[in-house]
Design an enzyme around this catalytic site. Structure first.
Site, PDB file in Angstrom:
ATOM      1  N   ARG A  79       0.842  -1.205   0.000  1.00 20.10           N
ATOM      2  CA  ARG A  79       0.000   0.000   0.000  1.00 20.10           C
ATOM      3  C   ARG A  79       0.874   1.251   0.000  1.00 20.10           C
ATOM      4  NH1 ARG A  79      -0.776   4.967   2.136  1.00 20.10           N
ATOM      5  NH2 ARG A  79      -0.038   4.107   4.122  1.00 20.10           N
ATOM      6  N   ASP A  80       1.571   1.496   1.091  1.00 16.50           N
ATOM      7  CA  ASP A  80       2.318   2.742   1.241  1.00 16.50           C
ATOM      8  C   ASP A  80       3.435   2.828   0.212  1.00 16.50           C
ATOM      9  OD1 ASP A  80       3.198   5.149   2.233  1.00 16.50           O
ATOM     10  OD2 ASP A  80       4.013   4.359   4.092  1.00 16.50           O
ATOM     11  N   HIS A 119       6.660   4.070  12.638  1.00 18.53           N
ATOM     12  CA  HIS A 119       6.700   4.051  11.169  1.00 18.53           C
ATOM     13  C   HIS A 119       7.751   5.077  10.749  1.00 18.53           C
ATOM     14  CE1 HIS A 119       4.401   3.616   7.217  1.00 18.53           C
ATOM     15  NE2 HIS A 119       5.296   4.552   6.959  1.00 18.53           N
ATOM     16  N   HIS A 144      10.806   6.789   8.483  1.00 18.12           N
ATOM     17  CA  HIS A 144      11.323   6.944   7.124  1.00 18.12           C
ATOM     18  C   HIS A 144      12.835   7.120   7.196  1.00 18.12           C
ATOM     19  CE1 HIS A 144       7.546   7.878   4.545  1.00 18.12           C
ATOM     20  NE2 HIS A 144       7.337   6.905   5.385  1.00 18.12           N
ATOM     21  N   CYS A 181      10.796   8.641  -2.049  1.00 21.23           N
ATOM     22  CA  CYS A 181      10.865   9.802  -1.182  1.00 21.23           C
ATOM     23  C   CYS A 181      10.012  10.889  -1.793  1.00 21.23           C
ATOM     24  CB  CYS A 181      12.320  10.265  -1.102  1.00 21.23           C
ATOM     25  SG  CYS A 181      12.539  11.857  -0.330  1.00 21.23           S
ATOM     26  N   ASN A 209      10.370   5.220   2.876  1.00 20.03           N
ATOM     27  CA  ASN A 209      10.129   4.205   3.893  1.00 20.03           C
ATOM     28  C   ASN A 209      11.390   3.447   4.277  1.00 20.03           C
ATOM     29  OD1 ASN A 209       7.285   4.051   4.572  1.00 20.03           O
ATOM     30  ND2 ASN A 209       6.937   3.584   2.404  1.00 20.03           N
TER      31      ASN A 209
END
Lengths: 309, 309
Positions: A13-14, A213, A215, A246, A255
């Site tokens: 998804r992300d 979560h 990055h 990014c 991520n």
């Protein structure tokens, strides 16, 4: 040591949401199956946001209908609003009674400007929406995960007071979310800040009710994870190969890469249930699907070692 | 917090040595000047290893002769043996009485096979050589830094007992080295291991006598730095832009990028004396000199932000 950590895979998804080219539904499901087969027990599969905004995930219903049943594996799907929840419930209905466990995820930003740009409302307005959405999802038998973005910093406002995330987390948990994932959306965090944020957040939540979560935009993701581990956090989000890129730079890192996270966790003696060889194979598959090298460092090191053999 | 950390810049030597194309002497000196101007107070400038082995650094004497005098800045030059020390002393003579402070650095591996492949001798044989080399350099008024490679793991032997590094560090300090830098040469380390290694090493050395030289091959470098900071280490080696690449893969990461390290340190409130804007400019210069994008993440994030403006 035998300590257990849950790696929450968000690549399908992300990750794919931020890829320029849409990936075919069958390829998405192949990636999900590879991840589940590698031992990822929590996989963010797709999103029911409007396809007008995110055409890459317009096939959400087909993805949900095709999710493979793997023992111990559950999925999560983003629902921004009541309409998204309706679409999820409809997709689950289509998938039939034997579908694998699927949770809903809701999201907002800790910073006002980011929430406005993303959702066209203030964080308080979004929270009011969630006051009906989360109980509605719970009433349909769905577990609900919360996401709070920009906890470490906002691209528009800079620093964000941890008290803002704390009050949001408190409300999300009260509404019935089983876990809230805290996002360093633009990858600006450092471990000292992570310690301060968690010190504040752990006044309103148990460690197992929080996830990080991170990055890796500036290379600090695993240092922040280490600060999280030391504070007792046991769930960390990551994306296969660092899929998702990014917001600033094509080819640069967004991520945290799942392989980098798992490499460090396994080296430290944490149990994740993940098979390293199958995980690298899933990373290689992700590269083939998007047609480019992914930024995950452990993935690149493993692929280069394999080539050198 | 006001805690002070020394960032030990190794790009001009450890970085450029691993670049396929040699960089012109004047360009090397421009990079050194940019780094010194940005506030890097310790810069590894070149090496007097045989030009047959490392043609990229065949101009070592010219580099030493051209090192800019900047208040507070000192340099270090690698000398593998008596011949290398002679060449360094000769170059310093040519540079004249007013040359900036230059230290010598000696090196060996904690693991037997890596030392054999690199130096064609066992670690014990190399240590016996250093028993004359280090006092000779000290007798010429030079400070001497030691490097121990493969402390976290060896590409040929795998895991390395921290006791081996401890006995080497103990002897190097006894011989007169003021500091020994511990290298994760192949970037396999994790923070739990770093804690164990430092727990062992700090039985034979003060924190200020040790430095960490982490590679970011699998994304764990800053997490290992964090473990080092927590153990009291105050010197960390890094390479501008992550210059130097990876022994396995072109384009993949080797050295920890100076910008990533400084970004994290500044965010945590450590003082380094480094100017962020000038550091990014030095990273951009390093990219122009080698003609490719460097892997440093904070550098790429800053350059992309600058482009987006």
């Amino acid at each position: 040591m035998g300590r257990r950590v849950t790696v929450y895979e968000v690549g399908p998804r992300d990750g794919l949401q931020n890829e320029a080219a849409a990936v075919a539904t069958g390829d998405k499901l192949a990636l999900v199956a590879a991840l589940a087969g590698a031992g990822l027990s929590r996989i963010e599969a797709t999103s029911f946001v409007s396809p007008r905004w995110i055409p890459q995930l317009a096939d959400g219903a087909d993805v949900v209908a095709g999710l493979p049943s793997v023992p111990g594996v559950s999925y999560v799907v983003l629902v921004p609003n009541a309409k998204g929840l309706d679409r999820l419930v409809e997709a689950l209905g289509r998938a039939g009674a034997g579908h694998p466990p699927v949770a809903a995820a809701v999201f907002l930003s800790a910073s006002e400007t980011h929430n406005r740009k993303n959702l066209n409302r203030t964080p308080d307005e979004t929270l009011r929406d969630l006051e009906s959405l989360v109980p509605a999802a719970r009433g349909m038998g769905l577990d609900v995960r919360g996401y709070v973005s920009t906890v470490w910093g906002c691209p528009y406002e800079g620093a964000v007071d941890p008290a803002r995330a704390a009050s949001i987390v408190e409300r999300l948990l009260a509404l019935g979310c089983h876990q809230v994932s805290l996002g360093d959306t633009i990858g600006v965090g450092n471990p000292e800040q992570t310690r301060r944020i968690l010190e504040r957040l752990l006044r309103v939540a148990r460690p197992d009710q929080l996830a990080l979560h991170m990055h890796d935009t500036r290379g600090t993701a695993l240092a922040n994870v280490l600060a999280g581990l030391d504070a007792g956090i046991t769930t960390f989000d990551a994306s296969i190969g660092g899929l998702g890129g990014c917001p600033y730079a094509p080819g640069a890192s967004g991520n945290l890469a799942t392989e980098d996270l798992v490499y460090m966790l396994h080296g430290m003696g944490y149990e994740t249930g993940i098979d390293w060889t199958k995980l690298i194979a899933a990373g290689a598959l992700a590269e083939r699907l998007v047609g480019r090298r992914l930024p995950g460092k452990a993935l690149q090191a493993e692929l280069a070692r394999a080539e050198a053999r």
